[in-house]
Design an enzyme around this catalytic site. Structure first.
Site, PDB file in Angstrom:
ATOM      1  N   TYR A  75       0.831  -1.207   0.000  1.00 61.57           N
ATOM      2  CA  TYR A  75       0.000   0.000   0.000  1.00 61.57           C
ATOM      3  C   TYR A  75       0.868   1.261   0.000  1.00 61.57           C
ATOM      4  CZ  TYR A  75      -3.839   3.144   1.151  1.00 61.57           C
ATOM      5  OH  TYR A  75      -4.771   4.136   1.119  1.00 61.57           O
ATOM      6  N   ASP A 128      -9.939  17.464 -25.224  1.00 60.94           N
ATOM      7  CA  ASP A 128     -11.302  17.720 -24.721  1.00 60.94           C
ATOM      8  C   ASP A 128     -11.470  17.492 -23.214  1.00 60.94           C
ATOM      9  OD1 ASP A 128     -11.291  14.988 -24.987  1.00 60.94           O
ATOM     10  OD2 ASP A 128     -12.961  14.860 -26.386  1.00 60.94           O
ATOM     11  N   ASP A 218       1.333  18.890 -21.681  1.00 61.02           N
ATOM     12  CA  ASP A 218       0.480  17.705 -21.705  1.00 61.02           C
ATOM     13  C   ASP A 218       1.232  16.723 -22.602  1.00 61.02           C
ATOM     14  OD1 ASP A 218      -1.331  15.723 -22.189  1.00 61.02           O
ATOM     15  OD2 ASP A 218      -3.010  17.045 -22.665  1.00 61.02           O
ATOM     16  N   ALA A 220       1.317  13.372 -23.283  1.00 61.54           N
ATOM     17  CA  ALA A 220       0.845  12.020 -23.606  1.00 61.54           C
ATOM     18  C   ALA A 220       1.665  11.385 -24.730  1.00 61.54           C
ATOM     19  CB  ALA A 220      -0.631  12.070 -23.995  1.00 61.54           C
ATOM     20  N   HIS A 452     -21.199  12.529 -28.577  1.00 60.35           N
ATOM     21  CA  HIS A 452     -20.710  11.442 -29.434  1.00 60.35           C
ATOM     22  C   HIS A 452     -20.714  10.076 -28.770  1.00 60.35           C
ATOM     23  CE1 HIS A 452     -17.290  13.013 -27.240  1.00 60.35           C
ATOM     24  NE2 HIS A 452     -16.609  11.915 -27.509  1.00 60.35           N
TER      25      HIS A 452
HETATM   26  N1  F0G Z   1      -4.332  14.676 -23.126  1.00 61.94           N
HETATM   27  C1  F0G Z   1      -4.273  14.210 -24.384  1.00 61.94           C
HETATM   28  C2  F0G Z   1      -3.426  14.939 -25.381  1.00 61.94           C
HETATM   29  C3  F0G Z   1      -4.996  13.080 -24.760  1.00 61.94           C
HETATM   30  O1  F0G Z   1      -4.939  12.638 -26.020  1.00 61.94           O
HETATM   31  C4  F0G Z   1      -5.790  12.415 -23.785  1.00 61.94           C
HETATM   32  C5  F0G Z   1      -6.581  11.240 -24.140  1.00 61.94           C
HETATM   33  C6  F0G Z   1      -5.817  12.921 -22.479  1.00 61.94           C
HETATM   34  C7  F0G Z   1      -5.069  14.053 -22.182  1.00 61.94           C
HETATM   35  C8  F0G Z   1      -6.641  12.301 -21.402  1.00 61.94           C
HETATM   36  O2  F0G Z   1      -6.048  11.125 -20.959  1.00 61.94           O
HETATM   37  O3  F0G Z   1      -7.699   9.344 -21.513  1.00 61.94           O
HETATM   38  O4  F0G Z   1      -5.804   8.935 -19.930  1.00 61.94           O
HETATM   39  O5  F0G Z   1      -7.695  10.377 -19.253  1.00 61.94           O
HETATM   40  N2  F0G Z   1      -6.829  10.878 -25.321  1.00 61.94           N
HETATM   41  C9  F0G Z   1      -7.535   9.667 -25.741  1.00 61.94           C
HETATM   42  C10 F0G Z   1      -7.696   9.670 -27.248  1.00 61.94           C
HETATM   43  C11 F0G Z   1      -8.789   9.380 -25.011  1.00 61.94           C
HETATM   44  O6  F0G Z   1      -8.374   8.770 -27.771  1.00 61.94           O
HETATM   45  O7  F0G Z   1      -7.120  10.531 -27.923  1.00 61.94           O
HETATM   46  P1  F0G Z   1      -6.869   9.879 -20.389  1.00 61.94           P
END
Ligand code: F0G
Length: 461
Positions: A75, A128, A218, A220, A452
């Site tokens: 934990y 989004d 951001d 990702a 959507h």
């Molecule tokens: N920022 C970016 C640039 C993203 O593409 C996503 C998610 C998120 C934040 C949110 O992250 O899904 O882990 O909570 N993109 C996915 C997509 C859902 O299909 O482009 P998450």
């Protein structure tokens, strides 16, 4: 003699396989109808090639699976957390590392610390969920993409950039004290998966420092973005991706990541920053809703899978294959006379449905009609980025068309081979011959929020 090869091959071999979901045309007709022409409503086992998202859909490596087996599920203070923390510290250079269950949790926590009514969040483009979380905290989210981002034809190298002229103008008009944060999304998912240049990031960073606005990335798809910098910015053409990544993060004050993308993980994410005061407040919020500070809603095995994945993704052979294979799909579609957003992005190809199906009225969802046809013709699942996702409601039950009417083909990492991609191109070529017969759709039921995901539609008679 020294040989030189032109072809790029998948830089992995396949150890575990999963059968694809084959269906007949007649079965798909029935499935589509029962799903009300909304592909979010169909079972994944009825999909042959799933290009709905590149999020959480990667194939993990032997190293990741091994790390999962040896992970620590304690934990507090689990060994897995320390692997996770030290890896992210090393990559980003930030001291404060907070695990979360996925990207949007990092967003929610960050905005709970710095957000609030009357404040602005500015960006090249908020994704989004980022926008929704900023706005849920009372903030106003404002995007400043470069002008060429909305021109789908030109081949500009860094269409993910932020318009720094407009950004500075906004700072002067609204006052820097009212802007709580600037977020650079790299790559820019909303606008075609296009990269942000180091030059642009430096300029944004300079403005943020001048006006004392915190800058977050951001990240990702940080490794894909770094590889584009190496490919397209002369100064970085010989720099290792690892160093480019380090430099990117050094220009900002923090980052949030959905590890479901470039970390090859099926779940997870993090919030990382320099400011320990903010981190303390963020951890209080974390403990309330996500979990203790050393796991943040994840299992130890997820933390370890992410730690390994974050290092693997910076392998340049992998990145070369990744960017080239996305480009291969883009080139194939262009040859089949499919209008795509140029140039191809990092994690997917975006098709301009408005241009492909000009006979379908704007109000009859050209992009969603193409999404349905792709499934019907070839069992391919893609996602609409158009009226259903971004359309505005006029208050009388009608949706007004948005700026974009695109279909995104997102490519899961290390999952599909070149022959799968060739199949997708073949399906598109056949659809192209028949495109004049594709019908539009009309709404039966569509909630005003996150339309959507749950909208119900039917084909026009
Ligand atoms: N920022 C970016 C640039 C993203 O593409 C996503 C998610 C998120 C934040 C949110 O992250 O899904 O882990 O909570 N993109 C996915 C997509 C859902 O299909 O482009 P998450």
């Amino acid at each position: 003699m020294k040989y030189k090869w032109r072809n790029i091959i998948e830089p992995f071999k396949i150890k575990t396989v999963e059968p694809l979901g084959f269906t007949t045309y007649e079965e798909r007709e029935k499935i589509l109808k029962e799903a009300f022409y909304n592909l979010f409503n169909i079972r994944a086992e009825h999909v042959l090639i799933d290009l709905l998202t590149d999020s959480g859909t990667s194939a993990m490596s032997v190293a990741q699976w091994s790390a999962i087996m040896s992970a620590d599920e304690s934990y507090a203070g689990a060994r897995s957390y320390y692997h996770f923390e030290s890896t992210i510290k090393e990559i980003t250079g930030y001291e404060e590392i907070i695990p979360v269950h996925q990207g949007r949790a990092a967003e929610r926590i960050l905005f709970s610390v710095i957000g609030g009514k009357g404040k602005y969040s500015v960006s090249n483009s908020h994704f989004d969920t980022t926008r929704a979380n900023a706005e849920a905290s009372g903030m106003v989210a404002v995007d400043f993409p470069v002008k060429e981002a909305m021109d789908f034809e030109t081949e500009a190298p860094f269409k993910g950039n932020m318009d720094t002229y407009e950004f500075e103008k906004f700072i002067k008009e609204r006052g820097a004290e009212n802007i709580s944060i600037c977020i650079i999304t790299a790559t820019n998912n909303t606008l075609g998966g296009q990269p942000v240049s180091m030059k642009n990031l430096k300029e944004v960073s300079r403005l943020c420092k001048t006006y004392k606005i915190p800058l977050f990335i951001d990240c990702a798809r940080f490794a894909e973005n770094a590889y584009f910098i190496r490919l397209r910015e002369e100064e970085y053409s010989k720099k290792p991706v690892k160093e480019i990544v380090k430099q990117m993060f050094s220009l900002a004050d923090g980052a949030m990541m959905s590890a479901k993308k470039d970390a090859f993980a099926n779940i997870g994410g993090f919030l990382a920053m320099k400011n320990d005061g903010w981190a303390q407040t963020a951890r209080q919020n974390l403990i309330l809703t996500e979990g203790f500070r050393t796991y943040g809603g994840l299992a130890g095995r997820d933390l370890d899978a992410i730690a390994v994945g974050l290092k693997e993704v910076m392998d340049e052979r992998y990145l070369e294959y990744r960017i080239k294979s996305t480009e291969y799909l883009g080139r194939g579609l262009k040859n089949a006379r499919i209008p795509i957003v140029n140039p191809p992005g990092g994690h997917g190809i975006y098709v301009n449905a408005r241009k492909f199906l000009p006979h379908i009225n704007e109000n009859n969802f050209p992009a969603q009609s193409l999404v349905c046809e792709l499934y019907l013709a070839g069992g391919i699942r893609a996602v609409e980025i158009g009226m259903l996702m971004f359309g505005k409601w006029d208050g009388k039950g009608n949706i007004l068309p948005g700026e974009m009417e695109l279909v995104r083909l997102a490519i899961p990492r290390r999952v599909y081979t070149q022959s799968h991609v060739d199949y997708v191109i073949e399906v598109f070529s056949e659809i192209e011959k028949n495109r004049g017969n594709i019908k539009g759709l009309e709404v039966i039921e569509a909630p005003p929020v996150l339309t959507h995901f749950t909208a119900k539609l039917k084909p026009l008679d």
